[in-house]
Design an enzyme around this catalytic site. Sequence first.
Site, short mmCIF file in Angstrom:
data_model
loop_
_atom_site.label_atom_id
_atom_site.label_comp_id
_atom_site.label_asym_id
_atom_site.label_seq_id
_atom_site.Cartn_x
_atom_site.Cartn_y
_atom_site.Cartn_z
N PHE A 150 -27.56 34.46 26.70
CA PHE A 150 -27.02 33.20 26.20
C PHE A 150 -26.46 33.32 24.78
O PHE A 150 -25.64 32.50 24.37
CB PHE A 150 -28.11 32.11 26.23
CG PHE A 150 -29.08 32.18 25.08
CD1 PHE A 150 -28.75 31.62 23.84
CD2 PHE A 150 -30.29 32.84 25.18
CE1 PHE A 150 -29.63 31.70 22.76
CE2 PHE A 150 -31.16 32.93 24.12
CZ PHE A 150 -30.83 32.37 22.89
N LYS A 174 -21.78 37.73 35.61
CA LYS A 174 -22.75 36.63 35.77
C LYS A 174 -23.20 36.24 34.37
O LYS A 174 -24.05 36.90 33.77
CB LYS A 174 -23.93 37.13 36.62
CG LYS A 174 -24.70 36.08 37.38
CD LYS A 174 -25.57 35.15 36.63
CE LYS A 174 -26.67 35.62 35.76
NZ LYS A 174 -27.14 34.51 34.86
N GLU A 177 -26.86 31.21 32.41
CA GLU A 177 -26.75 29.86 32.98
C GLU A 177 -26.91 28.79 31.92
O GLU A 177 -26.66 27.61 32.16
CB GLU A 177 -27.79 29.69 34.10
CG GLU A 177 -29.25 29.78 33.68
CD GLU A 177 -29.78 31.22 33.59
OE1 GLU A 177 -29.01 32.14 33.25
OE2 GLU A 177 -30.99 31.41 33.84
N SER A 227 -33.21 40.19 27.44
CA SER A 227 -34.53 40.52 26.91
C SER A 227 -35.05 41.83 27.51
O SER A 227 -34.63 42.25 28.59
CB SER A 227 -35.49 39.37 27.21
OG SER A 227 -35.53 39.15 28.60
N CYS A 282 -29.35 39.57 18.41
CA CYS A 282 -30.15 40.77 18.65
C CYS A 282 -30.13 41.67 17.42
O CYS A 282 -30.93 42.58 17.32
CB CYS A 282 -29.62 41.53 19.85
SG CYS A 282 -27.96 42.11 19.57
N GLU A 382 -40.57 39.81 19.39
CA GLU A 382 -39.24 39.27 19.09
C GLU A 382 -39.32 37.76 19.22
O GLU A 382 -39.58 37.24 20.30
CB GLU A 382 -38.20 39.82 20.08
CG GLU A 382 -36.82 39.25 19.84
CD GLU A 382 -35.77 39.70 20.85
OE1 GLU A 382 -36.05 39.69 22.06
OE2 GLU A 382 -34.66 40.06 20.41
P1 NAD Z 1 -32.65 36.89 29.33
O1 NAD Z 1 -33.22 38.24 29.56
O2 NAD Z 1 -33.52 35.71 29.57
O3 NAD Z 1 -31.35 36.67 30.25
C1 NAD Z 1 -30.29 37.60 30.27
C2 NAD Z 1 -29.58 37.50 31.63
O4 NAD Z 1 -30.50 37.88 32.65
C3 NAD Z 1 -29.09 36.10 31.97
O5 NAD Z 1 -27.83 36.20 32.57
C4 NAD Z 1 -30.15 35.58 32.92
O6 NAD Z 1 -29.63 34.66 33.86
C5 NAD Z 1 -30.63 36.85 33.62
N1 NAD Z 1 -32.03 36.77 34.03
C6 NAD Z 1 -33.03 36.10 33.41
N2 NAD Z 1 -34.19 36.27 34.07
C7 NAD Z 1 -33.93 37.07 35.12
C8 NAD Z 1 -34.74 37.62 36.16
N3 NAD Z 1 -36.04 37.37 36.27
N4 NAD Z 1 -34.14 38.42 37.07
C9 NAD Z 1 -32.82 38.68 36.98
N5 NAD Z 1 -32.02 38.18 36.02
C10 NAD Z 1 -32.56 37.40 35.09
O7 NAD Z 1 -32.09 36.88 27.84
P2 NAD Z 1 -31.51 35.66 27.01
O8 NAD Z 1 -32.63 34.77 26.62
O9 NAD Z 1 -30.33 35.06 27.70
O10 NAD Z 1 -30.95 36.42 25.72
C11 NAD Z 1 -31.73 36.74 24.60
C12 NAD Z 1 -32.24 38.16 24.67
O11 NAD Z 1 -31.14 39.05 24.76
C13 NAD Z 1 -33.00 38.59 23.43
O12 NAD Z 1 -34.10 39.36 23.82
C14 NAD Z 1 -31.99 39.44 22.67
O13 NAD Z 1 -32.54 40.40 21.80
C15 NAD Z 1 -31.28 40.09 23.80
N6 NAD Z 1 -29.98 40.57 23.37
C16 NAD Z 1 -29.86 41.91 23.17
C17 NAD Z 1 -28.66 42.42 22.74
C18 NAD Z 1 -28.50 43.90 22.52
O14 NAD Z 1 -27.39 44.33 22.29
N7 NAD Z 1 -29.54 44.69 22.58
C19 NAD Z 1 -27.57 41.57 22.51
C20 NAD Z 1 -27.73 40.20 22.72
C21 NAD Z 1 -28.95 39.72 23.16
#
Ligand code: NAD
Length: 497
Positions: A150, A174, A177, A227, A282, A382
Amino acid sequence: MSQHITHWINGQLWSGTSDRTGQVFNPATGAQSGTVDFANTELMDHAVAIARQASIDWAATSISKRVSIMFAFRELLNSRKEELAAIITAEHGKVLSDALGEISRGQEVVEFACGIPHLLKGGFSESVSTGVDVYSIRQPLGVVGIISPFNFPAMVPMWFFPIAIAAGNTVIIKPSEKDPSAQNFIAQLWKDAGLPDGVFNVIHGDKEAVDRMLTHPDIKSISFVGSTPIAKYIYETGTAHGKRVQALGGAKNHMLVLPDADLDLAADSAVNAGFGSAGERCMAISALVAIEPIADALVAKIAERVSKIRTGDGTRDSDMGPLVTAAHRDKVKSYIDEGVAQGATIVVDGRDVIADSDGAGYFIGPTLFDNVTTNMSIYTDEIFGPVLSVVRVATYDEGLKLINDHPYGNGTAIFTNDGGAARRFQNEVEVGMIGINVPIPVPMAYYSFGGWKSSLFGDTHAHGAEGVHFFTRGKVVTSRWLDPSHGGINLGFPTNG
Ligand code: NAD
């Protein structure tokens, strides 16, 4: 007014009816702004079939034609960035200037991908053996999958799809959401730029859609950002199904401040990197490691700056917007509660911030902790919110050990005027991206972005040369055009001669 947000397949919005949907909110007001359709397995299969079909012609399209579309997309993205920024702010909450910043960082990757003719060039060796030449070529994979978080609804997908498309692949993305609309806007830009239908497809959804991407045999690679627990799951499941996977995870970025540093520069940098985008980056700095005896002075300078940050609706004159959802706001607040309960000194408390907004937005003001120790949850986890923790150490070695002992290894920064110390740090620290007197060292598009340890699963970072490598497969051709002097039968293993 609540919008209906649906999938973009084969160059148009999907006209079907979804049996599952999600709610989208304006985080600055707490009001629901939209409903997004969630794809099921059958719809994902349909989209992949479209992308698979489109990949045949797209891969065969000349590089010049592909590049002319990339240039047109770059121009449209640039000329319509204010509209896109407004969409990002409305669903994510970050202030408009920050939304524009993420678009321009994504645009840099589009510009890099405009150079794909050069990036795809192979090698050629003439006469490796008598009358034999060898050359290498790189070809697209086919259909590639992108799953994004997000916090950067425009930039993170642009770490991947410009290179993927320029290299001749077709894309299923994808998005998160929580803020799905940015990618639909981008899909329309691609169409206006002349991209053939079916090359760029946006499929909204949750775990069901993601799980089908991970197992579908026609999706050849997965680029995931999110994450760490989900990144690990994506990597393990995707690779078990024969895919290339680059899965970028969470972070806990440390800023090490040496006693000889310019403390005003360090304080400005800590505040900018700690509280920009409400800490939902991040690459945000969330742990500041101060080497004594400067901690008292540094904390005072940071506190003074933090007290001036204006928290409010991102469309107004605010420095920092809300958190993305009510649930996330509550999670960040519970970390602050824990920090206080575990004995850290709360210097600035953002829990009762009065934000400049209408309605019930998901605000937490900037929060500064001092005397944080490594066993506290505000240090180990985090938080992904506007919470900066100061850890005091006695020596450089103690500070370095602390950073290297942390499971995350995304970004880090050192502040010092000692070139030798900075050079030693860049060599010794176990982190993928390092800033020297630069707090958020996000690499330019022509370098690659990625962390170490629990911040990245897979062995390929995003964009730059590694991105080109990820989205292409290599072939090496050994060729001989017959001439009258061929050498007859020889069953020995081919060697040079
Ligand atoms: P998230 O892991 O909750 O979601 C990321 C994606 O995975 C979304 O599209 C979501 O719909 C999907 N998803 C969520 N749960 C899932 C599941 N159980 N099974 C399959 N798909 C699933 O992350 P977020 O809250 O949207 O974003 C924040 C996180 O992203 C933080 O941890 C941040 O550090 C990380 N991030 C990392 C970088 C990097 O370059 N390392 C960059 C941006 C964000």
